[in-house]
Motif scaffolding. Sequence first.
Motif, PDB file in Angstrom:
ATOM      1  N   GLY A 181       0.752  -1.261  -0.014  1.00  0.00           N
ATOM      2  CA  GLY A 181      -0.032   0.060   0.047  1.00  0.00           C
ATOM      3  C   GLY A 181       0.873   1.389  -0.071  1.00  0.00           C
ATOM      4  N   ASN A 182       2.128   1.167   0.813  1.00  0.00           N
ATOM      5  CA  ASN A 182       2.872   2.460   0.713  1.00  0.00           C
ATOM      6  C   ASN A 182       3.787   2.699  -0.412  1.00  0.00           C
ATOM      7  OD1 ASN A 182       1.967   3.025   3.433  1.00  0.00           O
ATOM      8  ND2 ASN A 182       3.675   1.674   4.183  1.00  0.00           N
ATOM      9  N   ASP A 183       4.115   1.436  -1.106  1.00  0.00           N
ATOM     10  CA  ASP A 183       5.003   1.592  -2.370  1.00  0.00           C
ATOM     11  C   ASP A 183       5.005   0.234  -3.021  1.00  0.00           C
ATOM     12  OD1 ASP A 183       6.725   1.842  -4.664  1.00  0.00           O
ATOM     13  OD2 ASP A 183       7.275   3.776  -3.731  1.00  0.00           O
ATOM     14  N   GLU A 184       4.095  -0.222  -4.090  1.00  0.00           N
ATOM     15  CA  GLU A 184       4.171  -1.479  -4.431  1.00  0.00           C
ATOM     16  C   GLU A 184       5.508  -1.954  -5.126  1.00  0.00           C
ATOM     17  OE1 GLU A 184       1.298  -4.166  -7.519  1.00  0.00           O
ATOM     18  OE2 GLU A 184       0.690  -2.395  -6.404  1.00  0.00           O
ATOM     19  N   GLU A 185       6.245  -0.930  -5.791  1.00  0.00           N
ATOM     20  CA  GLU A 185       7.652  -1.367  -6.248  1.00  0.00           C
ATOM     21  C   GLU A 185       8.674  -1.620  -5.113  1.00  0.00           C
ATOM     22  OE1 GLU A 185       8.909   1.864  -8.892  1.00  0.00           O
ATOM     23  OE2 GLU A 185       7.055   1.627 -10.083  1.00  0.00           O
ATOM     24  N   VAL A 186       8.620  -1.081  -4.304  1.00  0.00           N
ATOM     25  CA  VAL A 186       9.479  -1.168  -2.907  1.00  0.00           C
ATOM     26  C   VAL A 186       9.296  -2.544  -2.432  1.00  0.00           C
ATOM     27  CG1 VAL A 186      10.058  -0.608  -0.799  1.00  0.00           C
ATOM     28  CG2 VAL A 186       9.798   1.319  -2.492  1.00  0.00           C
ATOM     29  N   ALA A 187       7.905  -2.678  -2.370  1.00  0.00           N
ATOM     30  CA  ALA A 187       7.517  -4.258  -1.858  1.00  0.00           C
ATOM     31  C   ALA A 187       8.089  -5.412  -2.690  1.00  0.00           C
ATOM     32  CB  ALA A 187       6.016  -4.311  -1.829  1.00  0.00           C
ATOM     33  N   ALA A 188       7.838  -5.055  -4.140  1.00  0.00           N
ATOM     34  CA  ALA A 188       8.669  -6.163  -5.089  1.00  0.00           C
ATOM     35  C   ALA A 188       9.976  -6.042  -4.834  1.00  0.00           C
ATOM     36  CB  ALA A 188       8.010  -5.721  -6.448  1.00  0.00           C
ATOM     37  N   HIS A 189      10.636  -4.919  -4.930  1.00  0.00           N
ATOM     38  CA  HIS A 189      12.273  -5.114  -4.669  1.00  0.00           C
ATOM     39  C   HIS A 189      12.503  -5.874  -3.260  1.00  0.00           C
ATOM     40  CE1 HIS A 189      13.215  -2.973  -8.250  1.00  0.00           C
ATOM     41  NE2 HIS A 189      12.461  -2.032  -8.039  1.00  0.00           N
ATOM     42  N   CYS A 190      11.847  -5.576  -2.343  1.00  0.00           N
ATOM     43  CA  CYS A 190      11.920  -6.349  -1.022  1.00  0.00           C
ATOM     44  C   CYS A 190      11.768  -7.956  -1.083  1.00  0.00           C
ATOM     45  CB  CYS A 190      11.159  -5.871  -0.026  1.00  0.00           C
ATOM     46  SG  CYS A 190      11.649  -4.022   0.607  1.00  0.00           S
ATOM     47  N   GLY A 191      11.341  -8.578  -2.276  1.00  0.00           N
ATOM     48  CA  GLY A 191      11.070  -9.827  -2.432  1.00  0.00           C
ATOM     49  C   GLY A 191       9.815 -10.283  -2.354  1.00  0.00           C
ATOM     50  N   ILE A 192       8.705  -9.396  -2.070  1.00  0.00           N
ATOM     51  CA  ILE A 192       7.359  -9.817  -1.680  1.00  0.00           C
ATOM     52  C   ILE A 192       6.690 -10.022  -3.143  1.00  0.00           C
ATOM     53  CG2 ILE A 192       5.204  -8.975  -1.024  1.00  0.00           C
ATOM     54  CD1 ILE A 192       6.763  -7.293   1.214  1.00  0.00           C
ATOM     55  N   ASN A 193       5.976 -11.275  -3.046  1.00  0.00           N
ATOM     56  CA  ASN A 193       5.189 -11.585  -4.444  1.00  0.00           C
ATOM     57  C   ASN A 193       3.835 -10.592  -4.214  1.00  0.00           C
ATOM     58  OD1 ASN A 193       3.697 -12.772  -6.359  1.00  0.00           O
ATOM     59  ND2 ASN A 193       4.556 -14.817  -6.021  1.00  0.00           N
ATOM     60  N   THR A 194       3.894  -9.466  -4.829  1.00  0.00           N
ATOM     61  CA  THR A 194       2.834  -8.594  -4.723  1.00  0.00           C
ATOM     62  C   THR A 194       1.676  -9.176  -5.303  1.00  0.00           C
ATOM     63  OG1 THR A 194       3.619  -7.250  -6.636  1.00  0.00           O
ATOM     64  CG2 THR A 194       4.377  -6.445  -4.611  1.00  0.00           C
ATOM     65  N   ALA A 195       1.599  -9.580  -6.537  1.00  0.00           N
ATOM     66  CA  ALA A 195       0.675 -10.252  -7.178  1.00  0.00           C
ATOM     67  C   ALA A 195      -0.316 -11.412  -6.387  1.00  0.00           C
ATOM     68  CB  ALA A 195       1.019 -11.013  -8.669  1.00  0.00           C
ATOM     69  N   LEU A 196       0.877 -12.380  -5.987  1.00  0.00           N
ATOM     70  CA  LEU A 196       0.149 -13.325  -4.951  1.00  0.00           C
ATOM     71  C   LEU A 196      -0.688 -12.930  -3.988  1.00  0.00           C
ATOM     72  CD1 LEU A 196      -0.029 -16.367  -4.733  1.00  0.00           C
ATOM     73  CD2 LEU A 196       1.947 -16.312  -3.440  1.00  0.00           C
ATOM     74  N   VAL A 197      -0.082 -11.913  -3.022  1.00  0.00           N
ATOM     75  CA  VAL A 197      -0.457 -11.201  -1.771  1.00  0.00           C
ATOM     76  C   VAL A 197      -1.940 -10.619  -2.066  1.00  0.00           C
ATOM     77  CG1 VAL A 197      -0.041  -9.515  -0.115  1.00  0.00           C
ATOM     78  CG2 VAL A 197       1.796 -10.940  -0.766  1.00  0.00           C
ATOM     79  N   LYS A 198      -1.895 -10.005  -3.208  1.00  0.00           N
ATOM     80  CA  LYS A 198      -3.137  -9.310  -3.590  1.00  0.00           C
ATOM     81  C   LYS A 198      -4.336 -10.288  -3.754  1.00  0.00           C
ATOM     82  CE  LYS A 198      -1.070  -6.436  -6.310  1.00  0.00           C
ATOM     83  NZ  LYS A 198      -0.880  -5.544  -7.507  1.00  0.00           N
ATOM     84  N   ILE A 199      -3.856 -11.326  -4.719  1.00  0.00           N
ATOM     85  CA  ILE A 199      -4.892 -12.033  -4.956  1.00  0.00           C
ATOM     86  C   ILE A 199      -5.433 -12.738  -3.922  1.00  0.00           C
ATOM     87  CG2 ILE A 199      -5.159 -14.561  -6.369  1.00  0.00           C
ATOM     88  CD1 ILE A 199      -3.101 -13.315  -8.462  1.00  0.00           C
ATOM     89  N   CYS A 200      -4.576 -13.168  -2.921  1.00  0.00           N
ATOM     90  CA  CYS A 200      -5.182 -13.985  -1.706  1.00  0.00           C
ATOM     91  C   CYS A 200      -6.108 -13.045  -0.930  1.00  0.00           C
ATOM     92  CB  CYS A 200      -3.881 -14.401  -0.736  1.00  0.00           C
ATOM     93  SG  CYS A 200      -2.731 -15.881  -1.286  1.00  0.00           S
ATOM     94  N   LEU A 201      -5.911 -11.972  -0.807  1.00  0.00           N
ATOM     95  CA  LEU A 201      -6.772 -10.989  -0.189  1.00  0.00           C
ATOM     96  C   LEU A 201      -8.089 -10.774  -0.885  1.00  0.00           C
ATOM     97  CD1 LEU A 201      -6.800  -9.307   2.582  1.00  0.00           C
ATOM     98  CD2 LEU A 201      -4.597 -10.550   2.078  1.00  0.00           C
ATOM     99  N   PHE A 202      -8.085 -10.741  -2.072  1.00  0.00           N
ATOM    100  CA  PHE A 202      -9.173 -10.297  -3.069  1.00  0.00           C
ATOM    101  C   PHE A 202      -9.902 -11.670  -2.976  1.00  0.00           C
ATOM    102  CE2 PHE A 202     -11.017  -9.543  -7.237  1.00  0.00           C
ATOM    103  CZ  PHE A 202     -11.579  -8.241  -6.773  1.00  0.00           C
ATOM    104  N   MET A 203      -9.169 -12.876  -2.944  1.00  0.00           N
ATOM    105  CA  MET A 203     -10.064 -14.129  -2.862  1.00  0.00           C
ATOM    106  C   MET A 203     -11.018 -14.039  -1.729  1.00  0.00           C
ATOM    107  SD  MET A 203      -7.404 -16.791  -4.649  1.00  0.00           S
ATOM    108  CE  MET A 203      -8.659 -18.256  -4.109  1.00  0.00           C
ATOM    109  N   ILE A 204     -10.272 -13.764  -0.302  1.00  0.00           N
ATOM    110  CA  ILE A 204     -10.797 -13.762   0.936  1.00  0.00           C
ATOM    111  C   ILE A 204     -12.102 -12.845   0.882  1.00  0.00           C
ATOM    112  CG2 ILE A 204     -10.712 -13.161   3.433  1.00  0.00           C
ATOM    113  CD1 ILE A 204      -7.703 -13.934   3.110  1.00  0.00           C
ATOM    114  N   SER A 205     -11.843 -11.440   0.518  1.00  0.00           N
ATOM    115  CA  SER A 205     -12.569 -10.526   0.293  1.00  0.00           C
ATOM    116  C   SER A 205     -13.858 -11.142  -0.466  1.00  0.00           C
ATOM    117  CB  SER A 205     -12.271  -9.333  -0.289  1.00  0.00           C
ATOM    118  OG  SER A 205     -13.334  -8.339  -0.210  1.00  0.00           O
TER     119      SER A 205
END
Length: 312
Positions: A181-205
Amino acid sequence: MTRRELYGLLLSILVFTLAAMLPFVNTGYGLSLGVTIAMYTVLSTSWSLFSGPTHYISLATAAFFGLGMYVVGAGLSLFPFPVLVTIAAAVGALLAGLIGLATLRLSGVYFVIFTLGLSEFIRQLVTWFQTTMGTSSGLYVLTNVDEKTIYWQLIIMATFTYFIGWWINRSRLGFALRIIGNDEEVAAHCGINTALVKICLFMISGSIAATTGALLAPRWTYIEPTIAFSPMLSFLVVVMALIGGAHRLWGPVLGVIPFALVWDLITANFPNQTALMLGISFLLIVYAIPHGFVGLGEKYWAKYKHWKVKSV
């Protein structure tokens, strides 16, 4: 767990327990309004689970909600109601996963437009299928589930949604979401699989919204696409979440209760101006309280603490 978190958890349990007592006090208009408030509490809280930390404004709530209603309406002659609710939750999660794979690489206004168009597309698809294969565009939902039962089911669902959000906020998934939420590019550079995280939360919602639609289906004896997939539902959920404060888990409740009461008066006295009133609500939120009641309270609390420190 800190003492503050423990007190918050105990307060939440107390609030949900008191809310569950409503059918013992009022079984008429009060209970009907309570069902509406409980429904929007679940939907707004589940919406904020995804959109709050990621800042992705989703208008697909009506798509999942309507899908849950139609799962119950179409399968009531084949399966017991509890089984259909479970199926609706699974179908909602599956649809959200497919949408997430296709669209969560979009951002900003493109994601908003797509999710709004998705609800309308599903509504038109269901209408076409029913009018082509059947004799009408609606389904009868005849069960022995009364309004009291629906209300208690929604209170349980609201409790479940809240504690799911509480667990997510304390988990690595919640930490990853805040970075995204703060910076998606920074999250990706930190090794976070941003697509997978967002998909998981979207599925729960999406699963929670579909379950809510399934639980609400018996409230109507007859459902049709214009009711189940109403775009007004998606906008109301967003307005209620934003007016309370989507960045806090308990924020949407602060928006749902007052707005649901006001909206009930508007629809009763100005039934032809609801779209206009909804548009005005959006403008007021954006310009007057962009961070909701929670953000407004936090702002004045910070000023008070600053003044107190200076006075000392």
